[in-house]
Design a protein around this motif. Structure first.
Motif, mmCIF file in Angstrom:
data_model
loop_
_atom_site.group_PDB
_atom_site.id
_atom_site.type_symbol
_atom_site.label_atom_id
_atom_site.label_comp_id
_atom_site.label_asym_id
_atom_site.label_seq_id
_atom_site.Cartn_x
_atom_site.Cartn_y
_atom_site.Cartn_z
ATOM 1 N N TYR A 120 -0.664 6.105 -12.373
ATOM 2 C CA TYR A 120 0.415 5.885 -12.415
ATOM 3 C C TYR A 120 1.869 4.973 -13.217
ATOM 4 O O TYR A 120 2.746 4.784 -13.896
ATOM 5 C CB TYR A 120 1.261 6.682 -11.616
ATOM 6 N N LEU A 121 1.424 3.990 -12.453
ATOM 7 C CA LEU A 121 1.730 2.132 -13.569
ATOM 8 C C LEU A 121 1.298 1.702 -15.119
ATOM 9 O O LEU A 121 1.177 1.052 -15.519
ATOM 10 C CB LEU A 121 1.036 1.153 -12.624
ATOM 11 N N LYS A 122 0.656 2.794 -15.346
ATOM 12 C CA LYS A 122 0.241 2.785 -16.824
ATOM 13 C C LYS A 122 -1.230 1.481 -17.080
ATOM 14 O O LYS A 122 -0.922 0.941 -18.389
ATOM 15 C CB LYS A 122 0.889 2.385 -18.063
ATOM 16 N N ARG A 123 -1.936 1.033 -15.812
ATOM 17 C CA ARG A 123 -2.546 0.405 -16.016
ATOM 18 C C ARG A 123 -4.355 0.946 -15.635
ATOM 19 O O ARG A 123 -4.875 0.828 -14.391
ATOM 20 C CB ARG A 123 -2.542 -0.406 -14.902
ATOM 21 N N GLN A 124 -4.121 1.605 -16.947
ATOM 22 C CA GLN A 124 -5.543 2.931 -16.913
ATOM 23 C C GLN A 124 -6.923 2.074 -17.451
ATOM 24 O O GLN A 124 -7.721 1.984 -16.380
ATOM 25 C CB GLN A 124 -5.142 3.257 -18.225
ATOM 26 N N ASP A 125 -6.977 0.776 -17.646
ATOM 27 C CA ASP A 125 -8.296 0.254 -17.608
ATOM 28 C C ASP A 125 -8.834 -0.541 -16.172
ATOM 29 O O ASP A 125 -9.963 0.104 -16.209
ATOM 30 C CB ASP A 125 -8.326 -1.215 -18.534
ATOM 31 N N TYR B 126 -2.929 1.258 5.140
ATOM 32 C CA TYR B 126 -3.312 2.671 4.095
ATOM 33 C C TYR B 126 -2.123 3.980 4.565
ATOM 34 O O TYR B 126 -2.092 4.146 3.810
ATOM 35 C CB TYR B 126 -4.132 3.306 4.537
ATOM 36 N N THR B 127 -1.981 4.237 5.829
ATOM 37 C CA THR B 127 -0.414 5.266 5.861
ATOM 38 C C THR B 127 0.714 4.369 5.217
ATOM 39 O O THR B 127 1.093 5.214 4.856
ATOM 40 C CB THR B 127 -0.362 4.872 7.445
ATOM 41 N N VAL B 128 0.893 3.696 4.996
ATOM 42 C CA VAL B 128 2.400 2.505 4.291
ATOM 43 C C VAL B 128 1.850 2.840 2.914
ATOM 44 O O VAL B 128 2.509 3.711 2.066
ATOM 45 C CB VAL B 128 2.174 1.016 4.710
ATOM 46 N N ALA B 129 1.116 2.964 2.688
ATOM 47 C CA ALA B 129 1.023 3.065 1.577
ATOM 48 C C ALA B 129 0.740 4.385 0.771
ATOM 49 O O ALA B 129 0.971 5.064 -0.413
ATOM 50 C CB ALA B 129 -0.953 2.607 0.804
ATOM 51 N N GLN B 130 -0.275 5.489 1.528
ATOM 52 C CA GLN B 130 0.465 7.341 1.693
ATOM 53 C C GLN B 130 1.768 7.191 1.311
ATOM 54 O O GLN B 130 2.483 8.371 0.691
ATOM 55 C CB GLN B 130 -0.427 7.577 2.393
ATOM 56 N N LEU B 131 2.862 6.876 2.418
ATOM 57 C CA LEU B 131 4.082 6.843 2.454
ATOM 58 C C LEU B 131 5.287 6.559 1.219
ATOM 59 O O LEU B 131 5.386 7.174 0.615
ATOM 60 C CB LEU B 131 4.441 6.665 3.776
ATOM 61 N N TYR B 132 4.821 5.216 0.583
ATOM 62 C CA TYR B 132 5.007 5.373 -0.604
ATOM 63 C C TYR B 132 4.573 5.559 -1.845
ATOM 64 O O TYR B 132 5.915 6.232 -2.704
ATOM 65 C CB TYR B 132 4.601 3.393 -0.896
ATOM 66 N N PHE B 133 3.395 6.501 -1.810
ATOM 67 C CA PHE B 133 3.327 7.983 -2.822
ATOM 68 C C PHE B 133 3.923 9.159 -2.796
ATOM 69 O O PHE B 133 4.486 9.433 -3.625
ATOM 70 C CB PHE B 133 2.070 8.306 -2.489
ATOM 71 N N ILE B 134 4.393 9.435 -1.250
ATOM 72 C CA ILE B 134 5.230 10.475 -1.151
ATOM 73 C C ILE B 134 6.320 10.086 -2.061
ATOM 74 O O ILE B 134 6.882 10.721 -2.348
ATOM 75 C CB ILE B 134 5.501 10.616 0.667
ATOM 76 N N GLN B 135 6.751 8.778 -1.305
ATOM 77 C CA GLN B 135 8.068 8.286 -2.670
ATOM 78 C C GLN B 135 7.668 8.249 -3.869
ATOM 79 O O GLN B 135 8.744 7.787 -4.511
ATOM 80 C CB GLN B 135 8.546 7.537 -1.841
ATOM 81 N N GLU B 136 6.578 8.488 -4.212
ATOM 82 C CA GLU B 136 6.828 7.999 -5.642
ATOM 83 C C GLU B 136 6.641 6.455 -6.023
ATOM 84 O O GLU B 136 6.791 6.513 -7.416
ATOM 85 C CB GLU B 136 7.127 8.983 -7.071
ATOM 86 N N ASP B 137 6.130 5.737 -5.104
ATOM 87 C CA ASP B 137 7.194 4.404 -5.464
ATOM 88 C C ASP B 137 5.508 3.381 -5.159
ATOM 89 O O ASP B 137 5.004 2.908 -4.792
ATOM 90 C CB ASP B 137 7.704 4.025 -4.287
#
Length: 449
Positions: free
Chosen positions: A183-188, A140-151
């Motif tokens: 953010y990945l345009k996977r709105q559904d 979960y932490t890794v996912a948050q860090l990727y968010f910080i990097q906008e990945d």
């Protein structure tokens, strides 16, 4: 004595366990902290042990991190160097390495070295003997860090794996995944998750978080489901009162051409002094004009100009003067429209001013401004200005002067009938008055214009 020493050593080790197994999320939220307690009742394989040699080397490093004040950047950099040397010896087992990588990840995060923090956390996750509970929290932490990097792609993949590993995935984690999908345009996929999380909260008697409803609103809006947008905004203004939600509600009412509802919302914001810029105040004024309440529109613009929020441009002054004119406040309309006409090179404002002077029975001024408007040009309906000019000339007994004006106005088919009626009248009246003058009748002639 030996037993006491063993107990003391064990106590120091458990302090280190608290360090490496404690929360490592970049930002802490109370819900996630509560969710960590769910793992206490989860069956996991027997916890691996850190050998005494490895523990002896980690203890002083743990002590440095547990000081009263946070370690400096220099101290953290030195700690990273020292910890890195322990990977081969004496911390060589898979479980010991997982703890080293965890400590390195946390240290790099503290230095805002996010790529290196991610790299170490991923190495930790790759260790076969990593603690299961720690593995879930770290992913979960890794996912948050990727968010910080906008990945967001890698963040989503980590969260999808986290969903399969966590015994009871929390709402915040699933919302983070919904944001990544957005953010990945996977709105559904994003909307499906958001709707599920919001529905769960409501069914359990809880108020969904503001950010949950906010994302749901955006997703509904992008799908063009405006009625659902309105429903979400109504919940937001009820549970999280904020002027921006009222403004968004007014905006969506405007898109749906529900001007009455839009006016009610905007007026409420105005009463609360939440309309603070020119665009907002003018929008409210136009809504009042559309609702045929010109006096209120004029008051709003007038107050806005007095306070310096609305600029006294030619266009804004024209709107104000026109509102006073529609409200039959001619005395207030005239000076405002005169200011507007002086600032404009267009004949449109002068034409409106001429009409206002005609209403005030100041016919000479009406003639002057009507001619001024025709000379400036840029009139959408010049024939209407000619009708104003002609009517003012008639009031001044200048029938022959009015005749060519009405003839020119009759060229416009939209006013042709009215212009011809005026033309017939002025010709007849001019002829009658001329005969009376020939008979030395005492009648007023054309006034000086």
């Amino acid at each position: 004595m030996k037993l006491l020493q063993q107990r003391m050593a064990l106590g120091r080790w458990w302090l280190l366990v608290v360090l490496v197994l404690g929360p490592v999320q970049p930002w802490a939220v109370s819900e996630e902290a509560a969710e960590q307690r769910q793992y206490q009742d989860t069956k996991t394989r027997q916890r691996q042990a850190v050998g005494q040699a490895c523990a002896n080397q980690l203890e002083p490093l743990q002590t440095a991190l547990q000081g009263d004040s946070a370690p400096s950047r220099a101290q953290l950099a030195k700690l990273i160097e020292q910890v890195g040397k322990l990977l081969d010896r004496p911390c060589s087992s898979s479980y010991e390495k997982s703890q080293i990588y965890n400590l390195l990840g946390y240290s790099h995060y503290s230095l805002e070295q996010y790529p290196r923090a991610i790299d170490n956390y991923l190495k930790m996750l790759a260790e076969p003997e990593v603690d299961d509970r720690q593995k879930v929290a770290t992913r979960y932490t890794v996912a948050q860090l990727y968010f910080i990097q906008e990945d967001y792609g890698r963040a989503a993949r980590q969260l999808e794996t986290w969903l399969t590993e966590a015994p009871e995935p929390g709402s915040d984690g699933r919302m983070l995944l919904a944001q990544a999908y957005y953010y990945l345009k996977r709105q559904d996929e994003s909307l499906r998750l958001v709707n599920q999380i919001v529905a769960e909260a409501l069914s359990s008697g809880k108020i969904p978080k503001e950010s949950w409803w906010s994302l749901q609103r955006v997703l509904f809006y992008e799908r063009g489901e405006y009625q659902k947008v309105i429903a979400v905004l109504k919940r937001l203004v009820t549970h999280y009162p904020n002027s921006r939600y009222w403004q968004q509600l007014g905006g969506i009412f405007g898109q749906l051409e529900r001007s009455g509802d839009q006016l009610a919302v905007m007026d409420l914001l105005h009463l609360q002094r939440q309309l603070k810029d020119q665009r907002q105040l003018l929008s409210l004024a136009y809504l009042y004009l559309g609702a045929e309440v010109p006096f209120r529109a004029a008051r709003i613009i007038d107050e806005g100009m007095s306070s310096g929020v609305i600029e006294p441009t030619a266009k804004n002054l024209e709107t104000l003067g026109g509102a006073w004119q529609l409200a039959r406040e001619t005395d207030k309309a005239l000076p405002v429209l005169q200011r507007a006409a002086n600032l404009s090179d267009s004949g449109a404002i002068a034409s409106r001013l001429a009409s206002a002077y005609l209403d005030a029975n100041d016919n000479s001024a009406a003639v002057r401004e009507a001619r001024n408007a025709l000379r400036k040009g840029d009139l959408s309906r010049p024939a209407l200005t000619r009708l104003t000019l002609g009517a003012a000339l008639v009031n001044l007994n200048c029938y022959r002067e009015a005749e060519p004006v009405f003839e020119a106005a009759a060229a416009d088919q939209n006013v042709r009938k009215t212009a011809r009626q005026w033309l017939q009248y002025v010709r007849s009246e001019a002829a009658r008055r001329e005969k009376l003058m020939e008979m030395d009748a005492d009648i007023a002639g054309c006034q000086s214009i």
